[in-house]
Design a protein around this motif. Structure first.
Motif, PDB file in Angstrom:
ATOM      1  N   PHE A  38      74.615-101.989  37.883  1.00  0.00           N
ATOM      2  CA  PHE A  38      76.203-101.759  37.770  1.00  0.00           C
ATOM      3  C   PHE A  38      76.411-100.972  36.544  1.00  0.00           C
ATOM      4  O   PHE A  38      77.434-100.096  36.650  1.00  0.00           O
ATOM      5  N   ARG A  39      75.942-100.985  35.559  1.00  0.00           N
ATOM      6  CA  ARG A  39      76.297-100.270  34.266  1.00  0.00           C
ATOM      7  C   ARG A  39      75.798 -98.690  34.648  1.00  0.00           C
ATOM      8  O   ARG A  39      76.891 -97.845  34.247  1.00  0.00           O
ATOM      9  N   SER A  40      74.739 -98.449  35.159  1.00  0.00           N
ATOM     10  CA  SER A  40      74.250 -97.164  35.605  1.00  0.00           C
ATOM     11  C   SER A  40      75.348 -96.697  36.406  1.00  0.00           C
ATOM     12  O   SER A  40      75.800 -95.370  36.297  1.00  0.00           O
ATOM     13  N   VAL A  45      80.012 -92.670  37.452  1.00  0.00           N
ATOM     14  CA  VAL A  45      81.240 -92.232  37.956  1.00  0.00           C
ATOM     15  C   VAL A  45      82.461 -92.121  36.734  1.00  0.00           C
ATOM     16  O   VAL A  45      83.583 -92.163  37.075  1.00  0.00           O
ATOM     17  N   ASP A  46      81.884 -92.396  35.710  1.00  0.00           N
ATOM     18  CA  ASP A  46      82.571 -92.272  34.675  1.00  0.00           C
ATOM     19  C   ASP A  46      83.662 -93.457  34.422  1.00  0.00           C
ATOM     20  O   ASP A  46      85.068 -93.101  34.106  1.00  0.00           O
ATOM     21  N   MET A  47      83.565 -94.585  34.961  1.00  0.00           N
ATOM     22  CA  MET A  47      84.423 -95.603  34.868  1.00  0.00           C
ATOM     23  C   MET A  47      84.126 -96.651  33.696  1.00  0.00           C
ATOM     24  O   MET A  47      82.915 -97.128  33.617  1.00  0.00           O
TER      25      MET A  47
END
Length: 328
Positions: A38-40, A45-47
């Motif tokens: 999830f972190r990657s 997506v720059d979120m």
């Protein structure tokens, strides 16, 4: 001494424990998808991302402050009071009406004073009755003067100095030249209306015969007896006089007998003084006593402390939260 006006309020103290025990926080299980990368994905997506929601646990300081505020609130609801020393209030249960004849015949100077000199009848009465009033501390006194008509000069009062002064200012003939004994008794009975006392006493002094009353003195005495009013009559002057100058001892005796009182006759100021002393001895003052204990409300103290403690705890939580943010 400290007391509580509503001690049952202390039954509220265990409510937070009961709520914690039998009404725990609402919890709900729900399905979730675990994504190892999830972190990657968020970085790709720059979120922005953050840790999952957490439930902060209460610190000991918060727990102690909350418990103390609740205890203070309950104490305030119990209405603490500071009790002062008991105060005993004594009030007289006796009302006394003094009815004084000031008809024209009271101008005669045939009463012998303490110095052996003749006195005007009304002057002698003023001296004796004035002393009698001064000794009535705690009693309620009313003053009626009568001649052709009866007048209430002083309604029931404990201001004895004023009553004595008004009596001293009365003059012969102010109420007319004739004598209205029956009307004086009727006015005394009206004065007693609405007064709830154990002892109602009328002391009526006259030197003549009733010649101008609309109400018969005997009938008035009968009404007084039914209303629980005792009438003591005092005759002064000449029993062998003519017309209004003759004191009607027979009528005064009947009035006293019918109204549960006694009749007295005086031919000098000392005898008159002894009569008033005798009447006072026969009717000792009845006292009603009530005990009162001053109470000073103190509820504002625990409420004020609880408010200060709550504000202090909130400020401390804000301060520690900001400090953690700076250190993060």
């Amino acid at each position: 001494m400290l007391s509580f006006a509503l001690p049952l309020a202390f039954l509220l103290l265990p409510i937070p424990l009961l709520v914690w025990k039998f009404a725990p926080p609402y919890q709900e299980r729900s399905s979730a998808l675990r994504v190892p990368f999830f972190r990657s994905m968020a970085q790709a997506v720059d979120m922005p991302h953050s840790s999952g929601a957490i439930v902060r646990s209460h610190t000991k300081l918060q727990f102690m402050a909350s418990a103390l505020v609740w205890v203070l609130m309950v104490i305030g609801l119990a209405q603490p009071e500071k009790l002062g020393d008991p105060i005993t209030i004594e009030t007289s249960a006796r009302d006394v009406v003094l009815a004084v004849d000031i008809s024209g015949s009271m101008d005669e100077r045939d009463l012998i004073g303490s110095d052996g000199k003749p006195l005007q009848r009304l002057d002698a009465v003023k001296q004796v009755v004035g002393d009698f009033i001064a000794e009535r501390q705690g009693d309620r006194i009313a003053l009626i003067v009568f001649g052709s008509n009866a007048y209430l000069q002083v309604p029931f009062t404990e201001d004895l100095e004023t009553a004595a002064e008004i009596l001293n200012q009365t003059q012969v003939g102010m109420a007319g030249p004739h004598t209205a004994i029956g009307d004086a008794i009727g006015l005394a009975l009206n004065t007693f209306q609405g007064r709830d006392v154990d002892q109602k006493l009328v002391i009526l002094l006259s030197d003549g015969a009733d010649t101008n009353s609309r109400m018969s003195p005997i009938n008035a005495a009968d009404i007084a007896a039914r209303q629980g009013v005792s009438i003591y009559t005092i005759g002064i002057g000449k029993e062998d006089g003519e017309g209004e100058a003759r004191v009607d001892t027979d009528a005064l005796i009947q009035i006293a007998d019918r109204a549960n009182g006694q009749f007295y006759f005086a031919d000098d100021s000392e005898g008159l003084r002894e009569i008033y002393d005798t009447i006072d001895a026969l009717n000792p003052r009845v006292i009603d006593s009530a005990e009162f204990q001053p109470r000073e409300p103190l509820s504002h103290i625990p409420f004020g402390v609880a408010l200060c403690l709550t504000l202090s705890a909130l400020l401390w939580l804000v301060f520690t939260a900001k400090r953690k943010q700076k250190n993060a």
